[in-house]
Scaffold this active site. Sequence first.
Site, PDB file in Angstrom:
ATOM      1  N   ALA A  47       0.844  -1.271   0.098  1.00 51.09           N
ATOM      2  CA  ALA A  47      -0.092   0.098  -0.067  1.00 51.09           C
ATOM      3  C   ALA A  47       0.971   1.199   0.046  1.00 51.09           C
ATOM      4  O   ALA A  47       2.139   1.122   0.039  1.00 51.09           O
ATOM      5  CB  ALA A  47      -0.941  -0.027   1.364  1.00 51.09           C
ATOM      6  N   GLU A  71      -0.120   2.431   6.900  1.00 47.95           N
ATOM      7  CA  GLU A  71      -0.115   3.622   6.181  1.00 47.95           C
ATOM      8  C   GLU A  71      -0.652   4.863   6.862  1.00 47.95           C
ATOM      9  O   GLU A  71      -0.265   6.125   6.714  1.00 47.95           O
ATOM     10  CB  GLU A  71      -1.091   3.441   4.910  1.00 47.95           C
TER      11      GLU A  71
HETATM   12  N1  TRP Z   1       5.833   3.525   1.115  1.00 48.02           N
HETATM   13  C1  TRP Z   1       5.005   2.312   0.986  1.00 48.02           C
HETATM   14  C2  TRP Z   1       5.022   1.581   2.352  1.00 48.02           C
HETATM   15  O1  TRP Z   1       5.741   1.192   3.039  1.00 48.02           O
HETATM   16  C3  TRP Z   1       5.921   1.372  -0.015  1.00 48.02           C
HETATM   17  C4  TRP Z   1       5.462   1.261  -1.227  1.00 48.02           C
HETATM   18  C5  TRP Z   1       4.281   1.303  -1.692  1.00 48.02           C
HETATM   19  C6  TRP Z   1       6.337   1.309  -2.541  1.00 48.02           C
HETATM   20  N2  TRP Z   1       4.375   1.267  -2.981  1.00 48.02           N
HETATM   21  C7  TRP Z   1       5.598   1.272  -3.527  1.00 48.02           C
HETATM   22  C8  TRP Z   1       7.738   1.343  -2.456  1.00 48.02           C
HETATM   23  C9  TRP Z   1       6.276   1.134  -4.781  1.00 48.02           C
HETATM   24  C10 TRP Z   1       8.389   1.402  -3.844  1.00 48.02           C
HETATM   25  C11 TRP Z   1       7.760   1.167  -5.056  1.00 48.02           C
HETATM   26  O2  TRP Z   1       3.917   1.783   3.045  1.00 48.02           O
HETATM   27 ZN    ZN Z   2       5.868   2.066   5.091  1.00 54.19          ZN
END
Ligand code: TRP
Ligand code: ZN
Length: 875
Positions: free
Chosen positions: A266, A302
């Site tokens: 997510a 999230e």
């Molecule tokens: N920030 C997201 C999480 O950890 C991780 C994430 C979602 C992500 N989609 C992505 C990382 C695509 C790299 C590419 O909650």
């Molecule tokens: Zn994260």
Amino acid sequence: MLDAQLTPQPIYLKDYTAPIFTATHISLDFQLDPQETRVVSKTRFERINAGPATLVLNGSHQTFEGAKLDGVEIPPSQMALGEDTLEIFDVPDRFELEISSTNCPEKNTALTGLYISGGNYCTQCEAEGFRRITYSLDRPDVMATYAVTISAKKDACPVLLSNGNPIANGEAGEMHWAKWEDPFPKPSYLFALVAGQLEAVTDHYKTASGREVTLNIYVRKEDLDKCDHAMLALKNSMKWDEEVFGLEYDLDLYNIVAVSDFNMGAMENKGLNVFNTRYVLANKDTATDLDFDLVEGVIAHEYFHNWTGNRVTCRDWFQLSLKEGLTVYRDQEFSADMGSRGLKRIDDVRSLRAGQFPEDAGPMAHPIRPDSYMEINNFYTATVYNKGAEVVRMYEALLGKDGFRKGMDLYFQRHDGQAVTCDDFRAAMADANGADLEQFGLWYSQAGTPQVEATWSYDAAAQTLELHLSQSVPDTPGQTAKKPMVIPVRTALFGQDGTPMAVTYAGATAAEHRLMLTQAKQSFTFSGVENTPVPSLLRAFSAPVKLSTAHSDQDKIFLASHDDDPFNRWEAMQSLASDIILAKAGAAEATGAGTDAAALIGVMKNALESDALDPAFKAEMCLLPVDNVLMEQVAVSDPQAIVRAREAIRQDIAAALAPLWEQTYHEMAGGGDALDRTARSARRLKNVALGYRMAGAPMDVVAECYLQFTDAGNMTDALAALGQLAHTDTLERTNALAAFYETWRSDALVLDKWFSIQAGCLRENVLAQVLRLLQHPDFSAKNPNRFRSLVGAYAFANPKGFHRRDGAGYRFLADQIIAIDESNPQLAARMIAPLGKWRRLAKPYCSDMKAQLERVAGHPGLSKDSTEIATKSLA
Ligand code: TRP
Ligand code: ZN
């Protein structure tokens, strides 16, 4: 240009420089069309540092149409359009830049940037997807406010969403539009847009300070009945963050959208989270109890990012663990408070050992703050996330709960609205507590799992115990001669009566002490130790290390029956089980217990017969460590020998306790389909008992197992029974798989389970079955969930089927990686890890695996993502 593509250049942390220009406000105009979406961006730029008057923007995968500077068309002589940059020369110190470009969402199979999933538009910008949408300063230390106008066909896209608040909308003929404004400055990776045919489940939350927040979960109409659990988890998360960290939500609207094509779990986009359907949709008919927990955890994760990630973000991608490690820690704590803290800890350590320890001991080993990368997408790893969370947890061990909270408060006080580093976080923790965290900083820079050894000597006359701890950090690629780390070791001394003794250490008398191992070798003296103690060390897994102790088998049996720390009680059993299985597998690493499973069986029997233990904990006490964790404990392993040894011990346990398994199964069967903790706990133990019954005498139990499958009123029981039947060669197997398919063929997430169960089963030649399923009309490699459910389940979770002596499993995986790399490099790169284990496998596995890795690495046109992992795995 070609050369650069063949050997991607690494980016180094030490080369970081602050941006010369920043963007303060970005206004985006989208005209959505599947083949040609036009994006017009107007950005206010401002010089913030000395440097040349050239603005260098990131951008790729789009067709540039033109640019204006302060309303004036920029002549070609003042611009240079490169492969992935747009340079504008002679820019003033403040200006507005307008850029028009088009892109093709329909052909975007990489699932980064703007793409189409299930007919709906959605975006994924972390880490560097925004540059596929428009030319921009696509780096997290450039933070701007956004205004976004989306226009699309009314019938195809009744719902138009972006970050922040909706401020205007209108229509014109068959088109309509909506305008969104996000008042909080954010980096481009948090931008999001969603448009399409979606319906919302709506609820409300009132924050502690009285803000009324509207909560929406947008899904396809068919899925509206699967959102309740996610909504409850969201409200619980909001409340928990207020209570535990004093953190409130900051907008009037919180939108979540579930999409079925998603590379990861997510994404925390400000005010508009985008989720893999897998982590939103759940009801008792379609989701297992484990799925429910995963949904709760990811929803929380999230949500928590709104403060740890969004309000305070990362200066650069080397700091990824600043937001991810901290947010994983926060979601783990939340889940511990919602359910059972002890069981949650066991789960988290189990996944650390299965996923992170191998990474830390393999070719991709990196510190939680890496110092170089070729493709940042490859560094969303178990190390950055899960070891990162363990490092955050150690601050709590060092500073105490209150000290940790003080550090968090100071962190937000200092850095709200900023893009900062892991060092800033550590400084806030240190300054808020007047603590010296200099040496602790090594956790951010040194890779590899520290090895800790513990011995002790008891002086009965003096009633003292001397505990000797030593540590060493193994060499990892590019890192040798490491320094000793700060390792908190929570310790209790159990007396012969089975309870922890109140003993004195460093002037304090208590049942548990927090020792700090900071040197290569250290001794700790306890006094007032009235009888021969059994030490319980590293309680609750107080540091992410590999601990080996001088515990005898008797000590382990003792702790497995008496330790009041649930983690260490489980750990004692795991350790005993590992010894027995590894000895049976002929591994040199085996110590102690020999091949006699009797001691282990005794421990399990005691646990099962206990009146005090929760059924779910009993279940944990009866499950053997999985093959991949066992393999991890051996320098060079013969995978099939480990699989056989584990299976043999499992048979012994099944046979020795047969009547007890049967009795437990029936005792636990009355729980119905309720989703409360008690019912779930009973289901867990019941299905572990079913597993042992089917392992022991499958032919006697198969009819009953089939009955559980047909009569189940919930997915947990149905899937547990199906999973057991799938291992057999019976008509029940055939019938159950066919019935399951007929019932669930149109529910993608449930059908994923049908693929996974077949890919994970223990029958002979499962590869042939996997190859057949690859041709199944419902298989599609383009959908990451489906791809992982078949190829991933086989390569990651079925060591018996994957590690074939003829190497066909490895060849199959290499074929699949190569095939998927062209359309989805991120997905392909993540599938390479199982092939990275070659060095630690015995012959012939080792050479066969290496050959397949070489084939992947040498494939012409391989993506940067896969090239980085494949070449590092061979180096
Ligand atoms: N920030 C997201 C999480 O950890 C991780 C994430 C979602 C992500 N989609 C992505 C990382 C695509 C790299 C590419 O909650
Ligand atoms: Zn994260």
